[in-house]
Design a protein around this motif. Structure first.
Motif, mmCIF file in Angstrom:
data_model
loop_
_atom_site.group_PDB
_atom_site.id
_atom_site.type_symbol
_atom_site.label_atom_id
_atom_site.label_comp_id
_atom_site.label_asym_id
_atom_site.label_seq_id
_atom_site.Cartn_x
_atom_site.Cartn_y
_atom_site.Cartn_z
ATOM 1 N N ILE A 151 1.793 23.400 18.993
ATOM 2 C CA ILE A 151 3.061 24.124 19.103
ATOM 3 C C ILE A 151 4.165 23.125 19.444
ATOM 4 O O ILE A 151 3.955 22.216 20.257
ATOM 5 N N THR A 152 5.326 23.292 18.864
ATOM 6 C CA THR A 152 6.462 22.457 19.238
ATOM 7 C C THR A 152 7.188 23.067 20.426
ATOM 8 O O THR A 152 7.385 24.286 20.488
ATOM 9 N N GLY A 153 7.575 22.220 21.360
ATOM 10 C CA GLY A 153 8.341 22.676 22.505
ATOM 11 C C GLY A 153 9.812 22.866 22.190
ATOM 12 O O GLY A 153 10.551 23.431 22.991
ATOM 13 N N HIS A 154 10.255 22.396 21.029
ATOM 14 C CA HIS A 154 11.654 22.548 20.635
ATOM 15 C C HIS A 154 11.938 23.981 20.204
ATOM 16 O O HIS A 154 11.048 24.687 19.726
ATOM 17 N N VAL A 155 13.169 24.401 20.380
ATOM 18 C CA VAL A 155 13.592 25.705 19.889
ATOM 19 C C VAL A 155 13.507 25.692 18.368
ATOM 20 O O VAL A 155 13.880 24.717 17.714
ATOM 21 N N TYR A 177 3.796 19.788 21.692
ATOM 22 C CA TYR A 177 4.519 18.548 21.421
ATOM 23 C C TYR A 177 5.942 18.710 21.948
ATOM 24 O O TYR A 177 6.530 19.796 21.859
ATOM 25 N N MET A 178 6.512 17.637 22.454
ATOM 26 C CA MET A 178 7.930 17.618 22.850
ATOM 27 C C MET A 178 8.254 18.772 23.802
ATOM 28 O O MET A 178 9.283 19.444 23.684
ATOM 29 N N GLY A 179 7.375 18.997 24.770
ATOM 30 C CA GLY A 179 7.520 20.162 25.625
ATOM 31 C C GLY A 179 7.967 19.902 27.047
ATOM 32 O O GLY A 179 8.101 20.858 27.825
ATOM 33 N N LEU A 180 8.199 18.653 27.424
ATOM 34 C CA LEU A 180 8.536 18.366 28.830
ATOM 35 C C LEU A 180 9.765 19.140 29.286
ATOM 36 O O LEU A 180 9.761 19.770 30.349
#
Length: 252
Positions: A151-155, A177-180
């Motif tokens: 899953i991407t953490g980006h909107v 990914y990219m979820g911090l």
């Protein structure tokens, strides 16, 4: 930058996944096309060791991206690839991980196809596979999880929310990914939709690199863990995350 609508003098573009960080994880085919490239268009997460594999005469073009900052916008990256190919060059578009997993590789190929430019795709080891392997976290395990979701953490581009209920009610391993930056939101949504706050989780930063670090906790402590983590980092949620403390082998 001028782009022609014909490709009679087109070169060739190789879309190459460089892997998650350890240069030894680059594929043999990836090595071969990098060494033969006239132009290498590369992202921020590609290691210096891999860039050094290019011929000394190759043109090196940095188009790196990081959180909240794009050195070169995506449409300009697309234009660079088209223009260099139309100049008859052998172009390598070099991305961290795998180009087709949250790498926007499909968007770049669509642009090349629009101009009739020939291309190939050289897969790379995606961060979810590489970083978890080096952290000793098996993404599937008969006693823990029979499937895994990336899953991407980006909107999302259209602003739609992730299907949180589906994620929370599955027994899958979840890899963000990219979820911090979104860790608090991820935590709140999953707990709200029924996933136990005590579900194990791990943050793997700089996966497969010498500076790799793994932060272990639970879903409810994820936002606090994220405050002490640096990008690039991967978030793993699910009971498999607990295995890393026992099975981790890197740096031993």
């Amino acid at each position: 930058m001028s782009i022609n609508n014909t490709s009679s003098n087109s070169g060739f573009v190789s879309l190459v996944g460089a892997g998650p960080g350890d240069p030894d994880l680059l594929t043999v085919k990836g090595l071969r096309v990098i060494q033969a490239a006239d132009v290498v268009v590369y992202d921020r997460l590609v290691s210096e060791d891999i860039l050094a594999l290019a011929d000394s005469s190759a043109e090196m073009i940095y188009v790196g991206k990081q959180l909240d900052f794009h050195c070169v916008p995506q449409d300009q990256i697309n234009q660079i690839l088209v223009q260099k190919a139309q100049e008859g060059k052998r172009v390598v578009r070099l991305k961290g991980g795998d180009s087709f997993i949250f790498g926007r590789g499909g968007e770049e190929l669509e642009e090349l196809a629009k101009f009739g430019i020939k291309y190939e795709v050289v897969p790379g080891i995606t961060a979810a596979a590489g970083a978890t392997a080096y952290a000793g976290i098996p993404l599937t395990h008969r006693d823990h999880a029979q499937s895994v979701q990336f899953i991407t953490g980006h909107v999302q581009k259209d602003g739609r929310e992730i299907e949180w209920a589906s994620l929370a009610q599955s027994n899958n391993s979840l890899v963000f990914y990219m979820g911090l930056k979104q860790s608090g939101h991820i935590c709140d949504k999953l707990i709200t939709h029924g996933l136990s706050a005590q579900t194990p989780c791990a943050i793997i930063e700089n996966g497969t690199r010498p500076e790799q670090r793994v932060l272990n906790g639970t879903l409810e402590t994820l936002p606090e863990l994220a405050k002490g983590a640096v990008s690039p980092a991967l978030i793993v949620i699910g009971s498999v995350a607990s295995l890393g403390e026992r099975l981790g082998w890197f740096h031993q």
